[in-house]
Design a protein around this motif. Structure first.
Motif, PDB file in Angstrom:
ATOM      1  N   THR A 425      48.144 -14.020   6.172  1.00  0.00           N
ATOM      2  CA  THR A 425      48.864 -14.817   7.169  1.00  0.00           C
ATOM      3  C   THR A 425      50.367 -14.589   7.043  1.00  0.00           C
ATOM      4  O   THR A 425      51.069 -14.458   8.041  1.00  0.00           O
ATOM      5  CB  THR A 425      48.544 -16.310   6.973  1.00  0.00           C
ATOM      6  N   VAL A 426      50.803 -14.518   5.747  1.00  0.00           N
ATOM      7  CA  VAL A 426      52.231 -14.263   5.532  1.00  0.00           C
ATOM      8  C   VAL A 426      52.594 -12.898   6.132  1.00  0.00           C
ATOM      9  O   VAL A 426      53.594 -12.752   6.841  1.00  0.00           O
ATOM     10  CB  VAL A 426      52.586 -14.315   4.032  1.00  0.00           C
ATOM     11  N   SER A 428      50.984 -11.163   8.496  1.00  0.00           N
ATOM     12  CA  SER A 428      50.918 -11.094   9.959  1.00  0.00           C
ATOM     13  C   SER A 428      52.074 -11.868  10.601  1.00  0.00           C
ATOM     14  O   SER A 428      52.673 -11.411  11.572  1.00  0.00           O
ATOM     15  CB  SER A 428      49.563 -11.591  10.470  1.00  0.00           C
ATOM     16  N   SER A 429      52.384 -13.038   9.990  1.00  0.00           N
ATOM     17  CA  SER A 429      53.488 -13.809  10.583  1.00  0.00           C
ATOM     18  C   SER A 429      54.827 -13.082  10.373  1.00  0.00           C
ATOM     19  O   SER A 429      55.691 -13.074  11.249  1.00  0.00           O
ATOM     20  CB  SER A 429      53.532 -15.222  10.002  1.00  0.00           C
ATOM     21  N   GLY A 430      54.941 -12.408   9.189  1.00  0.00           N
ATOM     22  CA  GLY A 430      56.158 -11.631   8.914  1.00  0.00           C
ATOM     23  C   GLY A 430      56.326 -10.528   9.964  1.00  0.00           C
ATOM     24  O   GLY A 430      57.429 -10.297  10.481  1.00  0.00           O
TER      25      GLY A 430
END
Lengths: 633, 130
Positions: A425-426, A428-430
């Protein structure tokens, strides 16, 4: 002499004649020439002569006798006897004569000397019908009772107070000669004569004396061998007969003996049957217990001693001593059965044997009405099912362990899911942020930190994947323990120099030694994993605190490596699960970690036959100590 | 509410710092005001002084997890009506149902689609306004 009875006192002959007239006895005086000289009214009454007595005087006696003879049952005999008596002229006493009308007369004859060789004859008759009847009846009764006593199947004797035989029946002494001989002799003499054992004779004598003194019936059992040597049993009794009239004085002692051999025989058979029954009960592996209404033990078989062997297992013991009173369900059922509200109940019971080991029993309870149908009781059978219960428990344990494994597996899956999804998630969000920043025309510097972040997360995931791979290799048995002899001091120095001088947070770690250094046998791959894990934990959980330290302590048989930090510590409730599950301490939420690390640490240390211990204080710090023998083989 | 009006405030509860920052950055770039918290107790402290328009909450946190936090928020009259979106690594249907039972408007599993998250926020906010 009473007045009113008139006679002439001057004439002595008249005086005697008067007396003869009034006596109740019938009197006739016959003169020497056989004429009636005197006869009284009683004589006339007895023979039913209507004439007055005076009118008979001077009549011929022989003619009179012939006339009277018809009244007798045997007239000829009567007449012949009179002639005989008159010829003999000697006194005749108490002759009994039977009359036709059923009466019995007693006759007495006395010659009366009148002159030298000349006699008068005095005849007297008396009606003795009643007395004679009584005598005959008495004799008949005596004979009857003797016959009865002879036919009853018991020896029977009557003794005088000095133990002499007055009577003994045919059962008592069958030989008539001996029976006559024994009368008047003591029982002791009789026993000697019959060669009975002295003890028997003495016991009889002692009991006889007891009966006399106590004036009460005495009974005892006597064993006498019969002619074939087979023992016969008698219930012997001495019974004092008291005289009603004479102040309850003992008159005689009645003694009798009843042959109880057949009863004894049956008792022996019963005893034998009882022994067989006991033998069978004692052979059972099941505990059988009989108790009365008050829970007093009536019987318990040997199985109790074999199985539990606790408490006094004997008659009369309260069963509370065998089954503790706190076995509430058991006693509730016992009282239900005793009160009759249930006939049969069953259940399970655990008891401690004499060694304190727990044993399990399947029991069933029945009401016991065998004793006369009145006294209530209980029959309990206890079947030792300890092995079965253990088996069940083992199965339950297996099921429980299986469940624990499942829980662990599910915790593992959750952890894996979290540990993979969060960095993803980190990342993909990054990436989205970089995209947004590029669109917004942000500077290269602004974007760069998100690229670094993505690379860090990828590294974290790789690390985690390596841990997972290690676990699966261990599970598949693909990790072998390959020890080599090295210097642990050098090993740790190199490790610290390569990775922790300094660590990424800028801090380093200090190394300390105690004791004389010795080479150790370790699997370097495993030990590297162990130490890296412990050291990185020490750094991670002590951010901003003083630097962690490592102390190696060489003792005689072991060496130990302690990794010490001054960090956040581990809550008490988490310490017990530290090495066994993939859970992490409750206070670690802001610090990354997989929860696999310490599980691997423990596994690898155990491959070295060593152990890991942890001491921790919340917000003060933690010490992990690995203790390994020099010779892991 | 639309972005050109007054900006909506979003409370984010997430124990993974990098992710917390990233979500906040994305939402801020999308025109929202964000309050960042990394634990349940921090979030409760913020709620006593602030009245956010929406809460985005992680589930696997310690010592108080997201479900416990939202249950507490639902007990408080002041906060009972604030819509909640769960954002979590727990992909179980069982967990999802639990979250929805607690009154959550949505339950998104990590890694999430940013567009989906923003659409969900817009949807929830417009429904609340109506």
């Amino acid at each position: 002499m009473e007045k009113g009875t008139a006679y002439n006192t001057n004439n002595v002959s008249d005086k005697y004649q008067f007396i003869l007239k009034v006596v109740s006895c019938a009197i006739l005086i016959e003169s020497p020439d056989h004429k009636i000289e005197f006869v009284n009214q009683a004589y006339c009454d007895l023979f039913k002569i209507r004439n007055r007595p005076e009118s008979l005087i001077g009549t011929d006696c022989k003619q009179g006798s012939v006339l009277l003879s018809n009244l007798f049952k045997n007239p000829t005999q009567f007449l012949l006897r009179i002639n005989q008596i008159l010829c003999e002229q000697s006194e005749s006493k108490n002759e009994l004569l039977a009359l036709r009308d059923g009466r019995t007369l007693e006759r007495n004859y006395t010659p009366i000397l009148i002159d030298d060789g000349i006699y008068s004859h005095l005849w007297t008759y008396k009606d003795v019908t009643e007395q004679h009847y009584t005598d005959v009846k008495l004799q008949e009764q005596k004979t009857f009772y003797e016959q009865v006593l002879n036919i009853i199947p018991s020896d029977f004797a009557i003794f005088s107070k000095d133990h002499r035989y007055l009577f003994v029946n045919e059962v008592g002494v069958d030989n008539p000669e001996i029976r006559r001989w024994v009368i008047g002799r003591t029982d002791f003499e009789y026993c000697l004569f019959r060669k009975r054992p002295k003890e028997i004779a003495e016991l009889r004598r002692d009991n006889f004396i007891k009966a006399i003194h106590s004036r009460k019936e005495i009974s005892w059992e006597e064993e006498i061998a019969d002619t074939s040597g087979k023992p016969e049993y008698f219930l012997r009794t001495y019974f004092p007969v008291l005289n009603d009239e004479d102040d309850d004085e003992i008159e005689t002692i009645v003694g009798y003996g009843i042959n109880i051999s057949s009863i004894r025989e049956k008792e022996k058979l019963l005893q034998k049957a009882r022994e067989n029954y006991l033998h069978t009960l004692n052979g059972l592996s099941e505990v059988i217990l009989l108790a009365n209404e008050d829970l007093g033990l009536n019987f318990i078989n040997d199985a109790w001693n074999e199985s539990i062997s606790k408490g006094k297992a004997e008659k009369g013991t309260n069963i509370f001593e065998l089954v503790p009173i706190n076995k509430y369900d058991f006693y509730k059922q016992v009282f239900s059965v005793l009160s009759g509200s249930a006939n049969k109940l069953s259940g399970k019971l655990d008891l401690k044997d004499k060694d304190g080991k727990e044993r399990w029993f399947q029991y069933s309870l029945h009401s016991d009405l065998s004793e006369e149908g009145k006294e209530k009781g209980i029959v309990a059978s206890l079947n030792d099912i300890t092995d079965k219960v253990h088996l069940e428990q083992n199965l339950l344990d297996v099921v429980k362990r299986q469940k624990e494994l499942n829980d662990l597996k599910s915790a593992f899956v959750n952890m894996v899911s979290h540990e993979l999804r969060t960095p993803l998630t980190v990342i993909s969000s990054g990436a989205v942020i970089i995209q947004m920043m590029l669109e917004a025309g942000k500077s290269k510097e602004d974007i760069e930190q998100y690229i670094t972040q993505i690379l860090n997360e990828v590294e974290k995931m790789t690390e985690f994947m390596n841990d997972l791979l290690m676990v699966s290799k261990i599970e598949a048995g693909k990790i072998d323990f390959k020890p080599e002899k090295i210097s642990i001091k050098e090993f740790l120095q190199t490790l610290v120099k390569d990775h922790y001088s300094p660590w990424k947070d800028g801090r380093s770690i200090s190394l300390h030694y105690k004791g004389t250094e010795r080479d150790v046998n370790i699997d370097t791959m495993m030990m590297k994993h162990v130490m890296q894990n412990l050291i990185e934990n020490a750094f991670k959980y002590s951010a901003g605190k003083p630097i962690p330290e490592i102390t190696i302590h060489f003792s005689n048989t072991h060496y130990s490596i302690s990794v010490i930090d001054s960090g956040i510590g581990i809550p008490d409730e988490d310490i017990k699960n530290l090495f066994t599950s993939f859970t992490r301490g409750k206070n670690t939420s802001t610090i990354s970690g997989t929860g696999i690390g310490l599980v691997l640490v423990k596994y690898f240390v155990e491959q070295h036959k060593g152990s890991v211990a942890v001491k921790s204080k919340l917000n003060k710090g933690t010490v992990f100590t690995v203790k390994i023998p020099y010779d892991p083989a | 509410m639309t972005p050109h009006k007054q900006k909506a405030t979003i409370l984010i509860v997430e124990d993974e710092t990098a992710l917390l920052n990233n979500i906040a950055s994305i939402l801020e770039l999308s025109g929202y005001v964000c309050i960042k918290t990394s634990s349940g107790s921090e979030a409760l402290a913020v709620l006593s002084n602030n009245n956010p328009d929406i809460i985005i909450c992680d589930v696997m946190m310690a010592p108080m997890d997201g479900f416990q936090l939202i249950a507490l928020i639902r007990e408080n009259k002041q906060t009972i009506n604030i819509p909640v979106i769960f954002l979590t690594a727990r992909a179980d249907l069982k967990d999802k149902n639990k979250g929805l039972e607690l009154g959550a408007k949505a339950y998104l599993t990590k890694p999430f689609n940013v567009t989906e998250l923003i659409q969900m926020i817009q949807f929830v906010l417009s429904n609340t306004e109506a």
